[in-house]
Design a protein around this motif. Structure first.
Motif, short mmCIF file in Angstrom:
data_model
loop_
_atom_site.label_atom_id
_atom_site.label_comp_id
_atom_site.label_asym_id
_atom_site.label_seq_id
_atom_site.Cartn_x
_atom_site.Cartn_y
_atom_site.Cartn_z
N LEU A 43 0.89 -1.20 -0.03
CA LEU A 43 -0.15 -0.09 0.15
C LEU A 43 0.99 1.55 0.11
CD1 LEU A 43 -2.99 1.19 -0.12
CD2 LEU A 43 -2.28 1.29 2.93
N ILE A 44 1.28 2.54 -1.47
CA ILE A 44 1.66 3.28 -1.08
C ILE A 44 1.18 4.29 -0.70
CG2 ILE A 44 2.95 4.87 -2.56
CD1 ILE A 44 3.54 2.41 -4.29
N ARG A 103 0.58 6.33 -9.05
CA ARG A 103 1.57 6.67 -8.47
C ARG A 103 1.69 6.01 -6.89
NH1 ARG A 103 3.18 10.44 -12.70
NH2 ARG A 103 2.80 11.85 -11.54
N VAL A 104 0.88 6.64 -5.88
CA VAL A 104 0.44 6.47 -4.90
C VAL A 104 -1.10 5.96 -4.40
CG1 VAL A 104 1.48 7.86 -3.83
CG2 VAL A 104 -0.57 8.26 -3.91
N ASP A 105 -1.97 5.39 -3.56
CA ASP A 105 -2.50 4.26 -3.80
C ASP A 105 -3.27 4.95 -2.55
OD1 ASP A 105 -1.59 2.25 -5.02
OD2 ASP A 105 -0.68 1.06 -3.28
N ILE A 106 -2.65 5.95 -2.05
CA ILE A 106 -4.16 6.98 -0.71
C ILE A 106 -3.49 7.60 -0.33
CG2 ILE A 106 -2.45 5.13 0.75
CD1 ILE A 106 -5.70 4.43 1.85
N VAL A 107 -3.21 8.78 -0.42
CA VAL A 107 -3.39 10.00 0.17
C VAL A 107 -4.26 10.68 1.55
CG1 VAL A 107 -3.65 12.37 0.00
CG2 VAL A 107 -2.78 10.71 -1.96
N ILE A 108 -3.16 10.43 2.81
CA ILE A 108 -3.59 10.54 4.50
C ILE A 108 -2.79 11.68 4.22
CG2 ILE A 108 -3.98 10.04 6.76
CD1 ILE A 108 -3.88 7.23 5.47
N LYS A 233 -10.13 7.59 -7.99
CA LYS A 233 -11.03 7.79 -8.46
C LYS A 233 -11.60 6.29 -8.66
CE LYS A 233 -15.23 10.09 -8.80
NZ LYS A 233 -15.92 11.56 -8.34
N GLY A 234 -12.91 6.02 -8.17
CA GLY A 234 -13.59 4.92 -8.73
C GLY A 234 -12.51 3.46 -8.21
N ASN A 235 -11.50 3.67 -7.78
CA ASN A 235 -11.06 2.26 -6.34
C ASN A 235 -11.94 2.21 -5.23
OD1 ASN A 235 -9.89 -0.28 -4.97
ND2 ASN A 235 -7.73 1.65 -5.51
#
Ligand code: ARG
Length: 269
Positions: A43-44, A103-108, A233-235
């Motif tokens: 998970l990036i 390029r990343v999976d998630i933004v926190i 979007k859409g994941n």
């Protein structure tokens, strides 16, 4: 029930159990394969680690480490997915593009929900709430008692943030938009800007650590309060996983715990 009825029920149950075992075995071996194989799930996370206590750099056991309560939450999401967490420290204003391009999976990253962002990426449920604050030099504290006093002032804000939008709405304000909060703090210290708008917890953490800066009485009003996590979007699968973990953390009282611990860590030497 007669004898045969019992027997056939018994057979049915046994069959069911066996079938259950069979499918479990398949699941286990699949998990086993990915564990031992080269392609372990990853998970990036994309974050802008200039934002104590949300995400920031800290020397831990002599090693530069990215810590903060957003990072703690990311670790839980990764653990719940059985994935390994990789952290990418990126400029705040690049994060949503990195997400859309995969390029990343998630933004926190202390991300506030806005209609434009909701249009561009998938946003989770709100996991935390905080107010905005105005940081000024100690000598100017009385000058900035109300938001009206910020009219015409020189304001430092982070590029691409909602604070930049708030500042744009202030009549006559002269904006200096910078990539990192620490750069804004330097501008404040060297008299190049008069005030900065930032999240309350971030403001608190900086004024504790930086001499000569205080939080003014002026409080910016925002509509989109609260923080969310972004996915591409859409994941929807990942979004559901994120919301499930957030719900668990809320129910267990973990988020408040993480905020308290990260605030303490941000203020410690
Ligand atoms: N909450 C604000 C926004 O979404 C600022 C977030 C900045 N985050 C950071 N890690 N520097 O625009």
């Amino acid at each position: 029930m007669n004898k045969w009825g019992k027997l056939s029920l018994g057979l049915l149950l046994a069959g069911g159990l066996l079938a259950g075992c069979g499918s479990n075995n398949t699941d286990n071996s699949a998990a086993g394969n990915s564990d031992s194989g080269a392609a372990a799930k990853k998970l990036i996370l994309g974050t802008s680690a200039d934002f104590p206590p949300y995400e920031f750099h800290k020397m831990i056991d002599g090693k530069d480490t990215i810590v903060g309560f957003d990072i703690d939450i990311a670790k839980d999401i990764a653990a719940d997915m059985g994935a390994e967490l990789e952290i990418k420290d990126l400029p705040f204003d690049s994060l949503l593009n990195e997400l859309s391009s995969g390029r990343v999976d998630i933004v926190i990253s202390g991300l506030s929900p806005t209609p434009e962002r909701a249009e561009a990426v998938g946003l989770s449920d709100i996991y935390y709430q905080a107010e905005q604050a105005v940081v000024v030099r100690e000598a100017d504290k009385d000058k900035f008692a109300t938001m009206d006093a910020l009219k015409g002032a020189k304001l430092g804000v982070q590029t691409g943030s909602i604070q930049e939008e708030i500042a744009k709405e202030i009549e006559g304000a002269q904006l200096t938009s910078l990539g990192k909060i620490s750069e804004i703090v330097l501008q404040l210290q060297s008299n190049r800007v008069d005030a900065s708008i930032m999240e309350g917890p971030v403001a608190k953490s900086f004024v504790k650590n930086v001499d000569g800066l205080v939080i003014a009485d002026a409080v910016p009003e925002v509509e989109d309060d609260g923080y969310v996590i972004g996915v591409k979007k859409g994941n929807d699968e990942l979004l559901e996983q994120v919301n499930t973990t957030l719900k668990r953390l809320q129910d267990e009282g973990k988020i408040d715990e993480y905020v308290a611990a990260a605030s303490e860590l941000a203020e410690s030497e």
